[in-house]
Design a protein around this motif. Structure first.
Motif, PDB file in Angstrom:
ATOM      1  N   PRO A  50     -19.631 -12.588  39.811  1.00 47.62           N
ATOM      2  CA  PRO A  50     -18.240 -12.122  39.810  1.00 47.62           C
ATOM      3  C   PRO A  50     -17.261 -13.128  40.379  1.00 47.62           C
ATOM      4  O   PRO A  50     -16.050 -12.939  40.288  1.00 47.62           O
ATOM      5  N   ALA A  51     -17.766 -14.216  40.956  1.00 43.92           N
ATOM      6  CA  ALA A  51     -16.883 -15.241  41.507  1.00 43.92           C
ATOM      7  C   ALA A  51     -16.457 -16.259  40.455  1.00 43.92           C
ATOM      8  O   ALA A  51     -15.554 -17.063  40.682  1.00 43.92           O
ATOM      9  N   GLN A  52     -17.094 -16.216  39.287  1.00 45.70           N
ATOM     10  CA  GLN A  52     -16.770 -17.178  38.239  1.00 45.70           C
ATOM     11  C   GLN A  52     -15.503 -16.760  37.482  1.00 45.70           C
ATOM     12  O   GLN A  52     -15.257 -15.572  37.265  1.00 45.70           O
ATOM     13  N   PRO A  53     -14.691 -17.738  37.076  1.00 45.91           N
ATOM     14  CA  PRO A  53     -13.432 -17.420  36.389  1.00 45.91           C
ATOM     15  C   PRO A  53     -13.616 -16.728  35.045  1.00 45.91           C
ATOM     16  O   PRO A  53     -12.729 -16.026  34.575  1.00 45.91           O
ATOM     17  N   ASN A  54     -14.781 -16.901  34.425  1.00 45.28           N
ATOM     18  CA  ASN A  54     -15.008 -16.279  33.107  1.00 45.28           C
ATOM     19  C   ASN A  54     -15.705 -14.928  33.211  1.00 45.28           C
ATOM     20  O   ASN A  54     -16.116 -14.351  32.204  1.00 45.28           O
ATOM     21  N   TYR A  55     -15.846 -14.410  34.440  1.00 51.10           N
ATOM     22  CA  TYR A  55     -16.503 -13.117  34.626  1.00 51.10           C
ATOM     23  C   TYR A  55     -15.645 -11.996  34.032  1.00 51.10           C
ATOM     24  O   TYR A  55     -14.438 -11.941  34.248  1.00 51.10           O
ATOM     25  N   VAL A  56     -16.294 -11.096  33.274  1.00 47.68           N
ATOM     26  CA  VAL A  56     -15.607  -9.953  32.676  1.00 47.68           C
ATOM     27  C   VAL A  56     -16.305  -8.685  33.161  1.00 47.68           C
ATOM     28  O   VAL A  56     -17.504  -8.505  32.936  1.00 47.68           O
ATOM     29  N   ARG A  57     -15.589  -7.815  33.793  1.00 50.47           N
ATOM     30  CA  ARG A  57     -16.176  -6.630  34.413  1.00 50.47           C
ATOM     31  C   ARG A  57     -16.890  -5.708  33.430  1.00 50.47           C
ATOM     32  O   ARG A  57     -17.849  -5.036  33.781  1.00 50.47           O
ATOM     33  N   THR A  58     -16.464  -5.669  32.188  1.00 48.68           N
ATOM     34  CA  THR A  58     -16.999  -4.733  31.204  1.00 48.68           C
ATOM     35  C   THR A  58     -18.526  -4.691  31.194  1.00 48.68           C
ATOM     36  O   THR A  58     -19.134  -3.642  31.064  1.00 48.68           O
ATOM     37  N   PHE A  59     -19.153  -5.850  31.378  1.00 51.02           N
ATOM     38  CA  PHE A  59     -20.602  -5.927  31.270  1.00 51.02           C
ATOM     39  C   PHE A  59     -21.316  -5.206  32.408  1.00 51.02           C
ATOM     40  O   PHE A  59     -22.474  -4.830  32.284  1.00 51.02           O
ATOM     41  N   SER A  60     -20.652  -5.025  33.532  1.00 47.60           N
ATOM     42  CA  SER A  60     -21.304  -4.358  34.659  1.00 47.60           C
ATOM     43  C   SER A  60     -20.804  -2.928  34.837  1.00 47.60           C
ATOM     44  O   SER A  60     -21.144  -2.267  35.801  1.00 47.60           O
ATOM     45  N   LYS A  61     -20.004  -2.446  33.913  1.00 48.97           N
ATOM     46  CA  LYS A  61     -19.371  -1.131  34.079  1.00 48.97           C
ATOM     47  C   LYS A  61     -20.356   0.034  34.197  1.00 48.97           C
ATOM     48  O   LYS A  61     -20.179   0.908  35.054  1.00 48.97           O
ATOM     49  N   PRO A  62     -21.428   0.129  33.383  1.00 56.40           N
ATOM     50  CA  PRO A  62     -22.353   1.270  33.511  1.00 56.40           C
ATOM     51  C   PRO A  62     -22.949   1.396  34.913  1.00 56.40           C
ATOM     52  O   PRO A  62     -22.982   2.490  35.482  1.00 56.40           O
ATOM     53  N   ILE A  63     -23.424   0.283  35.479  1.00 52.98           N
ATOM     54  CA  ILE A  63     -23.987   0.338  36.827  1.00 52.98           C
ATOM     55  C   ILE A  63     -22.896   0.630  37.846  1.00 52.98           C
ATOM     56  O   ILE A  63     -23.095   1.397  38.790  1.00 52.98           O
ATOM     57  N   TYR A  64     -21.731   0.042  37.648  1.00 55.47           N
ATOM     58  CA  TYR A  64     -20.610   0.283  38.562  1.00 55.47           C
ATOM     59  C   TYR A  64     -20.286   1.768  38.619  1.00 55.47           C
ATOM     60  O   TYR A  64     -20.115   2.346  39.707  1.00 55.47           O
ATOM     61  N   GLU A  65     -20.222   2.409  37.460  1.00 50.53           N
ATOM     62  CA  GLU A  65     -19.882   3.832  37.414  1.00 50.53           C
ATOM     63  C   GLU A  65     -20.967   4.690  38.052  1.00 50.53           C
ATOM     64  O   GLU A  65     -20.678   5.700  38.705  1.00 50.53           O
ATOM     65  N   ARG A  66     -22.211   4.288  37.877  1.00 48.23           N
ATOM     66  CA  ARG A  66     -23.301   5.048  38.508  1.00 48.23           C
ATOM     67  C   ARG A  66     -23.241   4.905  40.028  1.00 48.23           C
ATOM     68  O   ARG A  66     -23.417   5.885  40.761  1.00 48.23           O
ATOM     69  N   MET A  67     -22.979   3.699  40.500  1.00 52.88           N
ATOM     70  CA  MET A  67     -22.843   3.476  41.936  1.00 52.88           C
ATOM     71  C   MET A  67     -21.678   4.295  42.491  1.00 52.88           C
ATOM     72  O   MET A  67     -21.772   4.881  43.574  1.00 52.88           O
ATOM     73  N   GLU A  68     -20.580   4.330  41.743  1.00 51.94           N
ATOM     74  CA  GLU A  68     -19.407   5.080  42.192  1.00 51.94           C
ATOM     75  C   GLU A  68     -19.731   6.574  42.295  1.00 51.94           C
ATOM     76  O   GLU A  68     -19.347   7.228  43.280  1.00 51.94           O
ATOM     77  N   ARG A  69     -20.440   7.126  41.312  1.00 52.77           N
ATOM     78  CA  ARG A  69     -20.809   8.550  41.351  1.00 52.77           C
ATOM     79  C   ARG A  69     -21.686   8.844  42.567  1.00 52.77           C
ATOM     80  O   ARG A  69     -21.508   9.861  43.242  1.00 52.77           O
ATOM     81  N   HIS A  70     -22.609   7.951  42.843  1.00 52.73           N
ATOM     82  CA  HIS A  70     -23.516   8.171  43.964  1.00 52.73           C
ATOM     83  C   HIS A  70     -22.799   7.997  45.303  1.00 52.73           C
ATOM     84  O   HIS A  70     -23.170   8.625  46.295  1.00 52.73           O
ATOM     85  N   PHE A  71     -21.786   7.155  45.333  1.00 49.86           N
ATOM     86  CA  PHE A  71     -20.990   7.021  46.556  1.00 49.86           C
ATOM     87  C   PHE A  71     -20.166   8.286  46.791  1.00 49.86           C
ATOM     88  O   PHE A  71     -20.045   8.765  47.924  1.00 49.86           O
ATOM     89  N   GLU A  72     -19.598   8.824  45.720  1.00 48.69           N
ATOM     90  CA  GLU A  72     -18.835  10.064  45.852  1.00 48.69           C
ATOM     91  C   GLU A  72     -19.744  11.196  46.330  1.00 48.69           C
ATOM     92  O   GLU A  72     -19.316  12.080  47.091  1.00 48.69           O
ATOM     93  N   ALA A  73     -21.003  11.181  45.896  1.00 52.00           N
ATOM     94  CA  ALA A  73     -21.960  12.185  46.364  1.00 52.00           C
ATOM     95  C   ALA A  73     -22.215  12.019  47.857  1.00 52.00           C
ATOM     96  O   ALA A  73     -22.361  13.006  48.588  1.00 52.00           O
ATOM     97  N   ALA A  74     -22.261  10.770  48.309  1.00 50.93           N
ATOM     98  CA  ALA A  74     -22.456  10.516  49.737  1.00 50.93           C
ATOM     99  C   ALA A  74     -21.277  11.040  50.541  1.00 50.93           C
ATOM    100  O   ALA A  74     -21.448  11.608  51.629  1.00 50.93           O
TER     101      ALA A  74
END
Length: 212
Positions: free
Chosen positions: A27-51
């Motif tokens: 994610p530190a690279q200038p050509n990084y695009v978040r779209t590719f990590s979105k599924p895991i990001y959303e799962r992590m977010e759901r589990h954080f909200e559960a916490a």
């Protein structure tokens, strides 16, 4: 896959950084695009909200919430673990307000320790491309340490002995290197003539340390 070795110095991560690293992106690279990590990001977010829901006090549970995830699957940030572990009455009151403030307690604003990220991936059975486990990183670093002089001389001596038994002259190095490079090509594990020659040139000095 990106070279992620420089991330071993990080002690904690944002959810976005952890999600990107998990799929082998930097994610530190200038050509990084978040779209590719979105599924895991959303799962992590759901589990954080559960916490967060797990730690809410009864008197502030003002809405109907879906069933909680198993305790092992919740994803807790540095701040959430800090406040949840506090025994001070004043801290508890602040914690309740903090949980209900989306700006303060929102997933995108949190940081997660290396240990917590590694624990969560293990708990949910997700294979991460990047190892967040400090012990594994330390072990890998030890495996990747450069050869010491003694070890290098030992390997060069072994090469010299095997070459002699195979009746392959290593002198002059240039001519021998070309022949050995051809053998590596035939074997299917090509090594350049120049690389081989550089190693062959070191053999006389290595033998000198063994044959005094």
């Amino acid at each position: 896959m990106s070279d992620l070795s420089h991330w071993k110095f990080a002690t904690d991560f944002t959810g976005e950084e952890a999600a990107a690293l998990a799929v082998g992106l930097d994610p530190a690279q200038p050509n990084y695009v978040r779209t590719f990590s979105k599924p895991i990001y959303e799962r992590m977010e759901r589990h954080f909200e559960a916490a967060k829901r797990l730690h809410l006090e009864e008197d502030v549970q003002q809405w109907e919430r879906p069933p909680l995830l198993p305790q092992s699957d919740v994803f807790e940030s540095v701040e959430l673990q800090l406040w949840a572990g506090s025994q001070e009455e004043d801290d508890g009151a602040f914690f309740s307000k903090w949980l209900l403030d989306d700006k303060l307690s929102g997933f995108e604003a949190q940081r997660f320790t290396r240990k917590e990220v590694a624990r969560w991936f293990s708990a949910v059975g997700v294979q991460s491309s990047y190892s967040f486990d400090s012990n594994q990183i330390d072990a890998k670093s030890k495996l990747e340490k450069p050869l010491g002089t003694t070890e290098r001389n030992t390997l060069l001596t072994i090469i010299a002995v095997l070459a002699k038994e195979a009746k392959i002259s290593i002198d002059p190095p240039g001519k021998s290197a070309g022949y050995i490079a051809g053998l590596t090509d035939a074997f299917g594990a090509s090594v350049s003539k120049r690389a081989i020659e550089d190693h062959l040139k070191k053999i006389p000095d290595a033998l000198a340390t063994r044959m005094k």
